[in-house]
Design an enzyme around this catalytic site. Structure first.
Site, PDB file in Angstrom:
ATOM      1  N   HIS A  47       0.851  -1.189   0.000  1.00 32.92           N
ATOM      2  CA  HIS A  47       0.000   0.000   0.000  1.00 32.92           C
ATOM      3  C   HIS A  47       0.887   1.239   0.000  1.00 32.92           C
ATOM      4  O   HIS A  47       2.024   1.208   0.497  1.00 32.92           O
ATOM      5  CB  HIS A  47      -0.898   0.022   1.232  1.00 32.92           C
ATOM      6  CG  HIS A  47      -1.978  -1.006   1.214  1.00 32.92           C
ATOM      7  ND1 HIS A  47      -3.071  -0.939   2.040  1.00 32.92           N
ATOM      8  CD2 HIS A  47      -2.139  -2.137   0.478  1.00 32.92           C
ATOM      9  CE1 HIS A  47      -3.866  -1.968   1.806  1.00 32.92           C
ATOM     10  NE2 HIS A  47      -3.316  -2.715   0.867  1.00 32.92           N
ATOM     11  N   GLU A  49       0.927   3.914   1.776  1.00 31.97           N
ATOM     12  CA  GLU A  49       1.395   4.342   3.097  1.00 31.97           C
ATOM     13  C   GLU A  49       2.601   3.518   3.546  1.00 31.97           C
ATOM     14  O   GLU A  49       3.596   4.064   4.021  1.00 31.97           O
ATOM     15  CB  GLU A  49       0.299   4.188   4.159  1.00 31.97           C
ATOM     16  CG  GLU A  49      -0.954   4.959   3.888  1.00 31.97           C
ATOM     17  CD  GLU A  49      -2.030   4.115   3.218  1.00 31.97           C
ATOM     18  OE1 GLU A  49      -1.754   3.523   2.148  1.00 31.97           O
ATOM     19  OE2 GLU A  49      -3.150   4.068   3.742  1.00 31.97           O
ATOM     20  N   CYS A  77      -6.258   1.829   5.936  1.00 27.80           N
ATOM     21  CA  CYS A  77      -6.865   0.574   6.375  1.00 27.80           C
ATOM     22  C   CYS A  77      -6.240   0.166   7.717  1.00 27.80           C
ATOM     23  O   CYS A  77      -5.320   0.819   8.217  1.00 27.80           O
ATOM     24  CB  CYS A  77      -6.643  -0.511   5.328  1.00 27.80           C
ATOM     25  SG  CYS A  77      -4.912  -1.064   5.187  1.00 27.80           S
ATOM     26  N   CYS A  80      -2.391  -0.493   7.533  1.00 30.90           N
ATOM     27  CA  CYS A  80      -1.619   0.749   7.455  1.00 30.90           C
ATOM     28  C   CYS A  80      -1.681   1.525   8.763  1.00 30.90           C
ATOM     29  O   CYS A  80      -0.681   2.096   9.200  1.00 30.90           O
ATOM     30  CB  CYS A  80      -2.111   1.597   6.288  1.00 30.90           C
ATOM     31  SG  CYS A  80      -1.760   0.831   4.678  1.00 30.90           S
TER      32      CYS A  80
END
Length: 151
Positions: A47, A49, A77, A80
């Site tokens: 992801h 992040e 999410c 993260c």
């Protein structure tokens, strides 16, 4: 946020879910920027992040990003949010809300849990309209609906 939005556009151009992130040092230096790369890297944890946090930590030579801020185009999410907490990010600025997978203002509200070791300050809605439009257009095109505005 403009750097995170640019990364989201680049992710969309690669066929990835268009999410971008940037980690900024206390003095304003941009430490890292990244966009989603889950498909490219065949890695469900890639992801935006996490990629940005990993790169910033490597640049600083520390797993702790104390007093650093994270800008991300979509509400993080749970995965993260956990990494944000472990990295000791000072502030999280996010664009669009994510009612389905978001874990900051939706779902588990990760940072509000008593088991959360470090909770950053959180500011949502930063660049929200553009961040949401990037996602909306991406998924509309993916469904084959084109990119014409809705009436």
């Amino acid at each position: 946020m403009r750097l995170a939005l640019a990364e989201a556009h680049a992710a969309a151009d690669r066929g990835e879910v268009p999410v971008g992130a940037a980690v900024v040092a206390p003095d304003g230096e941009v430490l890292a920027v990244a966009g989603n790369r889950t498909l490219e890297l065949k890695d469900p944890s890639a992801h935006a992040e996490l990629l940005a946090i990993r790169a910033a930590a490597k640049k600083l030579g520390s797993e702790r990003l104390v007093d650093c801020d994270l800008y991300v185009t979509l509400e993080p999410c749970a995965m993260c949010a956990g990494v944000i907490s472990f990295a000791r990010i000072r502030r999280v600025y996010f664009g669009a809300e994510d009612a389905k997978m978001g874990a900051v203002e939706h779902g588990p509200r990760f940072f509000a849990q008593p088991t959360c070791h470090h909770a950053p300050e959180v500011y949502g809605g930063i660049g929200e309209s553009e961040a949401a439009a990037i996602l909306r257009d991406f998924f509309r095109q993916r469904r084959g609906e084109g990119s014409t505005p809705e009436a």
